[in-house]
Design an enzyme around this catalytic site. Structure first.
Site, PDB file in Angstrom:
ATOM      1  NE  ARG A 109       9.752 -15.052  -3.528  1.00 20.01           N
ATOM      2  CZ  ARG A 109       8.437 -15.105  -3.646  1.00 20.01           C
ATOM      3  NH1 ARG A 109       7.801 -14.162  -4.280  1.00 20.01           N
ATOM      4  NH2 ARG A 109       7.768 -16.114  -3.159  1.00 20.01           N
ATOM      5  CB  SER A 180       1.356  -7.207  -3.484  1.00 19.55           C
ATOM      6  OG  SER A 180       2.394  -7.422  -4.386  1.00 19.55           O
ATOM      7  CG  ASP A 233       0.961  -9.313  -6.167  1.00 23.36           C
ATOM      8  OD1 ASP A 233       0.013  -8.567  -6.459  1.00 23.36           O
ATOM      9  OD2 ASP A 233       0.891 -10.165  -5.253  1.00 23.36           O
TER      10      ASP A 233
HETATM   11  C1  BGC Z   1      -3.895  -6.829  -2.426  1.00 29.96           C
HETATM   12  C2  BGC Z   1      -3.481  -6.773  -3.873  1.00 29.96           C
HETATM   13  C3  BGC Z   1      -2.518  -7.885  -4.192  1.00 29.96           C
HETATM   14  C4  BGC Z   1      -3.089  -9.220  -3.762  1.00 29.96           C
HETATM   15  C5  BGC Z   1      -2.157 -10.389  -4.051  1.00 29.96           C
HETATM   16  C6  BGC Z   1      -4.357  -8.227  -2.032  1.00 29.96           C
HETATM   17  O1  BGC Z   1      -4.567  -8.297  -0.676  1.00 29.96           O
HETATM   18  O2  BGC Z   1      -4.925  -5.925  -2.169  1.00 29.96           O
HETATM   19  O3  BGC Z   1      -2.916  -5.528  -4.167  1.00 29.96           O
HETATM   20  O4  BGC Z   1      -2.243  -7.873  -5.561  1.00 29.96           O
HETATM   21  O5  BGC Z   1      -3.368  -9.192  -2.386  1.00 29.96           O
HETATM   22  O6  BGC Z   1      -0.942 -10.241  -3.426  1.00 29.96           O
END
Ligand code: BGC
Length: 492
Positions: A109, A180, A233
């Site tokens: 996004r 993320s 995130d």
């Molecule tokens: C990641 C995180 C992320 C989460 C939600 C996980 O697989 O390791 O960094 O915040 O997914 O997106």
């Protein structure tokens, strides 16, 4: 605690022999043998997924234990407890035009956010969602970042920027980059990938600063922009939610993947001592990496074996949206193979990995119609299966076991963090409202998942403390949160 499926793995050999025996029986006894096989797969699965309160308490305590070790040393335990360098959360005074990029789920996004300070707050936002081609998730870093920068360039080109937000000479537009994945963060605007999750495996990133990769790609696409905050995130969600409500202490993601972050006291973070010891810092737990005493069945193990990040992020694989449908599919497949759940043959589609989406699994679990008509129609549409009422009932029970276990385990994780916050602040025991901001489509779209999660929290914390917790479902706040953190950390 070992909760493996030791005695109930139906191999073709065991199946073959049961047919030899049953061929001498009447039709009805064949049917009842099949039914009981199917029941025993289901019953065993349900039993192994069970998470009674004392068991959940052990899970919460084990997570809490890993949190403490992770806070003491870098790379200490399953939970990375990443220092985010976010020690100032948005205050409302932020002003200017900021951008955010959000990479890490099914989609990517781009957002622009016009901030008008205390009086005007968020004046306008614009965003665009772009799906990420599968090949880029497992391609090279140049391809992935080139794609992101080109989409950002298209987005920026279409922007109609009000005069008050025109860029001053010699300045660059600032971006909050929501990335993320677990990152070893070295400052608010730098970090290296620790590992890929959620089906991503991008090459050429080892030891490279994620922010530098994006900055280079933006430059190559002629963009006059710089990343001023690298944000997970969960952290973006916490920041966006805190902007709206100052009692927000935790950000949780329950979407494709899962994670949680919270505001900790710096003097409770031993590995930070050398840097500073006063005030607060947001800690990104990366709780998806938790792996102890989890109620893993043979289906969880086999799904993990087949994943691109085998042996990693085991909690995430039992709690989050990328995996719940697949666990359900594997159980149903076993029930078909061992007991002809849907008739004589195994439906072709049921043998295809990820053919049952988590969305469909949850819809089937929530079917309240007497004859489970929704279950029937989803099975028909998604798996091309005709299922009688008894089969539909079993399917619905499988779905419930998967969703219930996921929701309750997520609840245990929340309790571990809430209790950590409580130990250092005594917020709940002094009656102070504490908000847990939760984003992600899995949580947002599934009231029963929410209910299981919240029930687990109340069971573990008790009614009194839990009554001060407010679960806030937030939607897409992580983009705004990242833009706000870009503003908070602006170099201008
Ligand atoms: C990641 C995180 C992320 C989460 C939600 C996980 O697989 O390791 O960094 O915040 O997914 O997106």
């Amino acid at each position: 605690m070992s909760l493996m499926f030791a005695s109930l793995t139906f191999t073709p050999t065991t199946l073959g022999s049961s047919f030899t025996i049953s061929s001498r029986r009447s039709n009805s006894s064949v049917m009842s043998a099949l039914r009981s096989n199917s029941c025993s797969v289901l019953t065993t699965f349900q039993k192994e997924c069970d998470t009674p309160t004392p068991y959940l308490r052990n899970v919460a305590d084990a997570i809490a234990d890993d949190m403490l070790t992770g806070l003491a040393v870098e790379g200490g335990r399953d939970l990375e407890m990443i220092l985010t360098y976010v020690d100032a959360l948005p205050s409302g005074k932020e002003e200017g035009l900021f951008y955010a990029l959000d990479l890490g789920g099914t989609n990517f996004r781009v957002h622009s956010v016009q901030l008008g300070g205390m009086k005007e707050r968020v004046i306008a936002t614009k965003s665009e969602t772009i799906s990420i081609p599968q090949e880029l998730k497992i391609g090279t870093s140049e391809e992935l970042f080139g794609f992101i920068a080109s989409k950002l360039a298209n987005f920026v080109a279409k922007e109609d920027i009000p005069a008050r937000f025109r860029l001053e000479q010699g300045r660059k537009r600032e971006i909050g980059f929501t990335f993320s994945f677990p990152v070893n963060q070295t400052s608010i605007d730098s970090g290296t990938v620790i590992q890929w999750t959620k089906g991503f495996k991008v090459s050429g990133m080892e030891g490279k600063n994620v922010v530098a990769c994006l900055n280079e790609a933006m430059e190559a696409h002629g963009l006059n922009m710089r990343v001023s905050a690298l944000v997970n995130d969960a952290v973006g969600t916490l920041a966006g939610a805190r902007y709206l409500d100052e009692d927000v202490m935790m950000g949780v993601i329950l979407g494709t993947g899962t994670n949680a972050c919270y505001v900790d006291q710096k003097d409770a973070i031993p590995k930070l001592q050398s840097i500073s010891s006063s005030g607060t810092m947001v800690i990104n737990t990366e709780w998806g990496g938790f792996s102890k005493i989890l109620p893993r069945t043979i289906f969880d193990q086999e799904m993990d074996e087949a994943s691109v990040n085998r042996g990693e992020h085991l909690y995430e694989k039992m709690v989050s949206g990328m995996y719940l449908g697949e666990i359900g599919r594997r159980v149903l497949l076993q029930m078909c193979e061992s007991s002809h759940l849907f008739g004589q043959s195994v439906p072709v589609k049921l043998s295809i990995p990820f053919a049952l989406s988590t969305k469909d699994l949850c819809k089937m679990q929530e079917d309240k119609t007497d004859d489970l008509l929704i279950v029937g129609s989803i099975l028909n549409k998604s798996l091309e299966v005709e299922a009688n009422l008894e089969a539909r009932r079993r399917v619905s029970e499988v779905c419930d076991a998967v969703v219930k276990r996921g929701g309750r385990l997520a609840g245990a994780g929340i309790v571990a963090i809430v209790e950590k916050i409580e130990k250092d602040t005594k917020r709940l025991s002094s009656g102070q409202r504490t908000v847990v901001a939760i984003d992600g489509i899995l949580y947002g779209n599934n009231p029963l998942y929410q209910m299981y999660l919240q029930d687990a929290v109340v069971e573990l914390l008790g009614d009194k403390l839990a009554s001060h917790i407010d679960f806030k479902h937030t939607k897409d706040l992580s983009g705004i949160g990242a833009a706000l953190l870009a503003a908070t950390n602006s170099i201008y």
